[in-house]
Scaffold this active site. Structure first.
Site, PDB file in Angstrom:
ATOM      1  N   SER A 428       0.821  -1.214   0.000  1.00  0.00           N
ATOM      2  CA  SER A 428       0.000   0.000   0.000  1.00  0.00           C
ATOM      3  C   SER A 428       0.853   1.261   0.000  1.00  0.00           C
ATOM      4  O   SER A 428       0.332   2.356  -0.210  1.00  0.00           O
ATOM      5  CB  SER A 428      -0.915   0.025   1.228  1.00  0.00           C
ATOM      6  OG  SER A 428      -0.137   0.048   2.419  1.00  0.00           O
ATOM      7  N   HIS A 449      -2.990  -3.363  -5.468  1.00  0.00           N
ATOM      8  CA  HIS A 449      -3.298  -2.976  -4.098  1.00  0.00           C
ATOM      9  C   HIS A 449      -4.781  -3.179  -3.808  1.00  0.00           C
ATOM     10  O   HIS A 449      -5.622  -2.367  -4.171  1.00  0.00           O
ATOM     11  CB  HIS A 449      -2.905  -1.513  -3.851  1.00  0.00           C
ATOM     12  CG  HIS A 449      -3.208  -1.045  -2.469  1.00  0.00           C
ATOM     13  ND1 HIS A 449      -3.578   0.252  -2.183  1.00  0.00           N
ATOM     14  CD2 HIS A 449      -3.230  -1.716  -1.280  1.00  0.00           C
ATOM     15  CE1 HIS A 449      -3.789   0.355  -0.887  1.00  0.00           C
ATOM     16  NE2 HIS A 449      -3.588  -0.810  -0.319  1.00  0.00           N
ATOM     17  N   GLU A 461      -6.027  -0.786  -6.795  1.00  0.00           N
ATOM     18  CA  GLU A 461      -5.110   0.142  -7.460  1.00  0.00           C
ATOM     19  C   GLU A 461      -4.083  -0.680  -8.243  1.00  0.00           C
ATOM     20  O   GLU A 461      -3.378  -1.510  -7.663  1.00  0.00           O
ATOM     21  CB  GLU A 461      -4.414   1.029  -6.422  1.00  0.00           C
ATOM     22  CG  GLU A 461      -5.363   2.034  -5.772  1.00  0.00           C
ATOM     23  CD  GLU A 461      -4.692   2.892  -4.717  1.00  0.00           C
ATOM     24  OE1 GLU A 461      -4.954   4.096  -4.677  1.00  0.00           O
ATOM     25  OE2 GLU A 461      -3.898   2.344  -3.914  1.00  0.00           O
ATOM     26  N   ASN A 499      -4.114   6.415  -0.425  1.00  0.00           N
ATOM     27  CA  ASN A 499      -3.364   6.778   0.777  1.00  0.00           C
ATOM     28  C   ASN A 499      -2.696   8.134   0.648  1.00  0.00           C
ATOM     29  O   ASN A 499      -2.544   8.865   1.632  1.00  0.00           O
ATOM     30  CB  ASN A 499      -2.326   5.707   1.097  1.00  0.00           C
ATOM     31  CG  ASN A 499      -2.962   4.456   1.672  1.00  0.00           C
ATOM     32  OD1 ASN A 499      -4.139   4.453   2.023  1.00  0.00           O
ATOM     33  ND2 ASN A 499      -2.203   3.380   1.758  1.00  0.00           N
TER      34      ASN A 499
END
Length: 594
Positions: A428, A449, A461, A499
């Site tokens: 991540s 991800h 992702e 993130n």
């Protein structure tokens, strides 16, 4: 200043003013709507007529109550109509000079005991108050759009505001069925102060061509459960409004994260201000409508220009923890033969048992049949060694978020897996290319991800490095779509999309608490009620884990070298004290031990 605030004047009958007038009128207040535009006044009356007619049709009010409500709303073109109001709420355009002129004229009109509230979300309430004849009666009353639906009202005090004025509007907000949150005077207050920094980062991410507008918006909706993606939200708010708010925030904070992304200026000055103009980040069917229509930037068919992918029939999952089990379950339910390789046969068997329990819950909830459960379980082969992945077409790594551990694992996969197999990491925040360089075939390595819990979360992702082959990228996109997930493309940099946007917002929430600007509870309430988020930032931090959050924030700070991304000291202190969130029973809140 002991007043029931029975008669309220609303100055400015745009979308927000009309919504506030509706809330007040339906709550039994006498409402004086003031706007120099006759057309705006007509629209406000028509809006109230339409909303009350819907309420009658749905059985929420009677025809008699509707007639009484409509009778309580009167419109005028002149501020002198506010003479008898006990409260005036100003919601004119977000210009200090315009608001200052309104307050100056109101000083000469209203009674000395009347409360004057500004609906600004960016300008200084203190400056407006200081130039008023009675600064003690001036405060902020920040509703959220659409006012009839949104529950939050930020009640903004300056150093000059009388407590009685705050108490009066706070009581009124509660009577309106709203949740008032008391805040001090700084640009953005709580909700917008956090929200606009995040929106600005999303605009900058798009401007840098790191990801498409569609992928950025889909990532935040599907990865975080948000009601809207950030670029669509900027269009709804108004690109020009966002730029004004960010300018004010940057002037106060000097934090580069608040400096408006240049694209906001470019769009604003071109008149591409969002939905209201019919075009902003997206193009709309007509000004003021929510209907997005294709334009030159809309992605074409999936296959256009894409290399043909590799055939994937079997999948190997390296790891046996929660994420590894979830990913293996997703692939098995989608018809793939899956090998799950743990550090020992017992760990791999334990992972399969967890999958079996998860599938049983799906059967109990009617989401799959018992036969389908048995078929999915039969496709999963547990193994105690990575050697079992020798013949898989796709190997997915899901081990600890430690770069050296991952590099060693990829070096082993390089030796074990057949030539032509796709090798994917679920990291991540770590560099995918570092995993790729641990192999002799970096072109076969890509990031996938998944989000936790993998069976429920729709987002993946897809992270390609500068070395990733086109057919590997095409393969992973096709596989992701085939297992019922939504793939979004992004490059190999810290945080990827979700993130990189989420954790600076969480970090800024912690800074608000550090600065004693607002409490944990008030910030969580403001974000849930004002932005419609499923969780407040501190609820989310405690769920994710403060240690995990700190690690990600450190990675972002190291990658981008921006002082605004430095982890909040309070976060570091809590982690050092072992207060890691729900998993330890204490984080920003305390939890009952299980």
């Amino acid at each position: 200043m002991d007043t029931p605030l029975h008669t309220v004047a609303v100055v400015g009958l745009g979308t927000m003013g009309t919504g506030i007038a509706e809330v007040l009128t339906r709550a039994g207040r006498e409402v004086v709507g003031i706007d120099i535009s006759e057309e705006a006044a007509r629209r406000a009356v028509a809006s109230l007529e339409a909303s009350t007619a819907r309420a009658v049709r749905r059985g929420r009010i009677t025809e008699e109550e509707r007639a009484d409500t409509l009778a309580r709303f009167r419109t005028y073109p002149d501020l002198r109509a506010a003479a008898d109001a006990e409260l005036v709420i100003e919601v004119v355009s977000e210009s200090f000079e315009t608001k200052q002129q309104v307050f100056h004229e109101l000083d000469a009109v209203v009674r000395p005991t009347a409360v004057l509230a500004t609906g600004t979300n960016a300008l200084s309430v203190t400056r407006l108050a200081a130039e008023s004849r009675h600064p003690e009666r001036v405060l902020g009353m920040h509703f959220f759009n659409p006012a009839p639906a949104m529950k939050l009202v930020e009640v903004v005090s300056s150093v000059l505001t009388a407590p009685a004025a705050v108490d009066a509007v706070t009581a009124l907000a509660r009577e309106l069925g709203k949740e008032p949150v008391a805040v001090g005077d700084r640009p953005g207050f709580v909700a917008d102060g956090l929200l606009f920094g995040y929106l600005n980062q999303a605009a900058a991410m798009y401007e840098a061509k790191y990801a498409s507008r569609e992928d950025i918006d889909a990532a935040m909706r599907l990865g975080c459960g948000l009601p809207m993606g950030p670029l669509a939200l900027l269009d709804l708010i108004g690109v020009d409004t966002a730029r004004t708010v960010l300018d004010a925030m940057y002037a106060a904070s000097r934090d580069r994260l608040h400096a408006p992304a240049p694209i906001l200026k470019q769009l604003s000055e071109a008149g591409l201000t969002g939905r209201k103009a019919g075009r902003g980040f997206y193009t709309y069917a007509a000004p003021g409508t929510p209907d997005v229509v294709p334009d030159a930037l809309t992605p074409g068919p999936e296959a256009a220009g894409e290399a043909p992918g590799r055939e994937i029939r079997s999948v190997g999952v390296a790891g046996s923890g929660t994420m590894a089990s979830g990913i293996a379950e997703v692939f098995a339910r989608s018809g793939y033969d899956v090998v799950i390789a743990g550090r020992s046969p017992e760990k791999a068997e334990g992972a399969k048992a967890r999958i079996g329990a998860s599938l049983a819950r799906s059967v109990d909830r009617g989401r799959m049949t018992a036969a389908a459960r048995e078929e999915a379980l039969a496709r999963i082969t547990p193994a105690g060694s990575l050697d079992a992945l020798a013949e898989v077409d796709l190997a997915v790594e899901a081990v600890a978020e430690d770069l050296e551990v991952k590099r060693q694992l990829f070096a082993t996969l390089d030796k074990v897996c057949r030539q032509g197999a796709v090798l994917a990491t679920t990291t991540s925040s770590l560099p995918v290319v570092a995993c790729a360089r641990a192999t002799s075939r970096p072109e076969d390595v890509i990031g996938m991800h998944f989000f936790n819990p993998a069976p429920a979360m729709k987002l993946v992702e897809v992270v390609r490095t500068v070395l990733t082959a086109d057919d590997v990228h095409a393969t992973v996109r096709a596989v992701t779509a085939g297992i019922g997930k939504h793939p979004v493309d992004c490059g190999d940099r810290a945080g990827f999309i979700v993130n990189a946007l989420l954790f600076p917002y969480l970090n800024n929430a912690i800074k608000m608490v550090e600065q004693h600007y607002a409490t944990v509870d008030d910030i969580d309430a403001a974000i849930k009620l004002g932005a419609g988020y499923p969780m407040g930032p501190f609820e989310l931090l405690d769920v994710v884990g403060l240690d995990v959050s700190l690690a990600i924030e450190k990675v972002l700070h190291r990658e981008f070298r921006d002082p605004g991304l430095a982890p909040a000291p309070l976060l570091e202190h809590l982690v050092a004290a072992g207060c890691l969130g729900r998993k330890t029973g204490r984080g920003f809140r305390e939890y009952a031990r299980r």
